[in-house]
Design a protein around this motif. Sequence first.
Motif, PDB file in Angstrom:
ATOM      1  N   LEU A  76       0.844  -1.187   0.000  1.00 33.11           N
ATOM      2  CA  LEU A  76       0.000   0.000   0.000  1.00 33.11           C
ATOM      3  C   LEU A  76       0.885   1.244   0.000  1.00 33.11           C
ATOM      4  O   LEU A  76       1.624   1.483   0.948  1.00 33.11           O
ATOM      5  CB  LEU A  76      -0.898  -0.020   1.241  1.00 33.11           C
ATOM      6  CG  LEU A  76      -1.930   1.078   1.375  1.00 33.11           C
ATOM      7  CD1 LEU A  76      -2.953   1.013   0.236  1.00 33.11           C
ATOM      8  CD2 LEU A  76      -2.621   0.973   2.728  1.00 33.11           C
ATOM      9  N   LEU A  77       0.822   2.006  -1.098  1.00 31.70           N
ATOM     10  CA  LEU A  77       1.682   3.181  -1.242  1.00 31.70           C
ATOM     11  C   LEU A  77       0.873   4.422  -1.581  1.00 31.70           C
ATOM     12  O   LEU A  77      -0.215   4.337  -2.150  1.00 31.70           O
ATOM     13  CB  LEU A  77       2.724   2.948  -2.344  1.00 31.70           C
ATOM     14  CG  LEU A  77       3.694   1.794  -2.131  1.00 31.70           C
ATOM     15  CD1 LEU A  77       4.635   1.676  -3.322  1.00 31.70           C
ATOM     16  CD2 LEU A  77       4.473   1.958  -0.837  1.00 31.70           C
ATOM     17  N   GLU A  78       1.464   5.553  -1.254  1.00 31.33           N
ATOM     18  CA  GLU A  78       0.889   6.852  -1.601  1.00 31.33           C
ATOM     19  C   GLU A  78       1.725   7.459  -2.724  1.00 31.33           C
ATOM     20  O   GLU A  78       2.948   7.424  -2.681  1.00 31.33           O
ATOM     21  CB  GLU A  78       0.948   7.790  -0.396  1.00 31.33           C
ATOM     22  CG  GLU A  78       0.225   7.282   0.818  1.00 31.33           C
ATOM     23  CD  GLU A  78       0.476   8.169   2.013  1.00 31.33           C
ATOM     24  OE1 GLU A  78       0.233   9.393   1.919  1.00 31.33           O
ATOM     25  OE2 GLU A  78       0.932   7.647   3.045  1.00 31.33           O
ATOM     26  N   TRP A  79       1.056   8.004  -3.728  1.00 25.94           N
ATOM     27  CA  TRP A  79       1.732   8.751  -4.789  1.00 25.94           C
ATOM     28  C   TRP A  79       1.579  10.213  -4.402  1.00 25.94           C
ATOM     29  O   TRP A  79       0.472  10.725  -4.276  1.00 25.94           O
ATOM     30  CB  TRP A  79       1.082   8.468  -6.134  1.00 25.94           C
ATOM     31  CG  TRP A  79       1.684   9.232  -7.272  1.00 25.94           C
ATOM     32  CD1 TRP A  79       1.143  10.309  -7.913  1.00 25.94           C
ATOM     33  CD2 TRP A  79       2.951   8.993  -7.888  1.00 25.94           C
ATOM     34  NE1 TRP A  79       1.983  10.734  -8.908  1.00 25.94           N
ATOM     35  CE2 TRP A  79       3.111   9.947  -8.910  1.00 25.94           C
ATOM     36  CE3 TRP A  79       3.976   8.067  -7.680  1.00 25.94           C
ATOM     37  CZ2 TRP A  79       4.233  10.005  -9.727  1.00 25.94           C
ATOM     38  CZ3 TRP A  79       5.098   8.125  -8.491  1.00 25.94           C
ATOM     39  CH2 TRP A  79       5.219   9.083  -9.493  1.00 25.94           C
ATOM     40  N   ARG A  80       2.711  10.866  -4.130  1.00 26.07           N
ATOM     41  CA  ARG A  80       2.604  12.223  -3.612  1.00 26.07           C
ATOM     42  C   ARG A  80       3.698  13.128  -4.132  1.00 26.07           C
ATOM     43  O   ARG A  80       4.753  12.678  -4.555  1.00 26.07           O
ATOM     44  CB  ARG A  80       2.573  12.200  -2.096  1.00 26.07           C
ATOM     45  CG  ARG A  80       3.841  11.741  -1.423  1.00 26.07           C
ATOM     46  CD  ARG A  80       3.705  11.706   0.080  1.00 26.07           C
ATOM     47  NE  ARG A  80       3.312  13.002   0.591  1.00 26.07           N
ATOM     48  CZ  ARG A  80       2.874  13.223   1.818  1.00 26.07           C
ATOM     49  NH1 ARG A  80       2.761  12.233   2.673  1.00 26.07           N
ATOM     50  NH2 ARG A  80       2.548  14.423   2.218  1.00 26.07           N
ATOM     51  N   HIS A  81       3.420  14.410  -4.055  1.00 25.97           N
ATOM     52  CA  HIS A  81       4.366  15.450  -4.445  1.00 25.97           C
ATOM     53  C   HIS A  81       5.045  15.976  -3.191  1.00 25.97           C
ATOM     54  O   HIS A  81       4.396  16.213  -2.174  1.00 25.97           O
ATOM     55  CB  HIS A  81       3.634  16.600  -5.151  1.00 25.97           C
ATOM     56  CG  HIS A  81       4.543  17.694  -5.581  1.00 25.97           C
ATOM     57  ND1 HIS A  81       4.638  18.893  -4.907  1.00 25.97           N
ATOM     58  CD2 HIS A  81       5.411  17.766  -6.617  1.00 25.97           C
ATOM     59  CE1 HIS A  81       5.517  19.660  -5.518  1.00 25.97           C
ATOM     60  NE2 HIS A  81       5.999  19.003  -6.559  1.00 25.97           N
TER      61      HIS A  81
END
Length: 178
Positions: A55-60
């Motif tokens: 489970l990963l977050e794609w973030r800036h």
Amino acid sequence: MRWTVHSERPLYTDPWMDVRIADVEITGGRHLEHRLIRTSPGAGAVVMDKEDRVLLEWRHRFIPDTWAYEIPMGGVEAGESPVDAAAREVLEETGWRPGPLCPLVYVQPTPGISDSAHHVFFADTAEYVGDPAEDWESERVEWVPLADVPGLVAGRRLVAGTSMTALLYLYGVGRPTP
């Protein structure tokens, strides 16, 4: 050789960090004025499902102006244990409640300038509860195959030190046994 710290004094302090200057003695009795950052510990988790996806977050991240995957992670609040903080962060940032957590890896991401300590845990189950608590944490939340991790690192789509360490550790060692 072990450096000797003679003194520290604050340069800037707020609830997130304490920037200081230290008088340290190195070889030959020489002294350096070394800047350092003191912070509260952090905690996060790698959550994996039965299909070996994480489970990963794609973030800036605005400071380096990069987009990349990260594990859910944040600060340990006063009176909170690292494992409780990790469970809270996963739920708040992803909307998934992790199953039982066990220790995965301990990381000091920047020991040359900071005392930052990151406690990363592992869960092999999670329950979807709803949308993340905040809409600013990430662009999206995804289940990504663990097998993709080396390619994500090579392609600079996984660059955060603690996330990279935890995921590559899991990739190399495999699921921990409780």
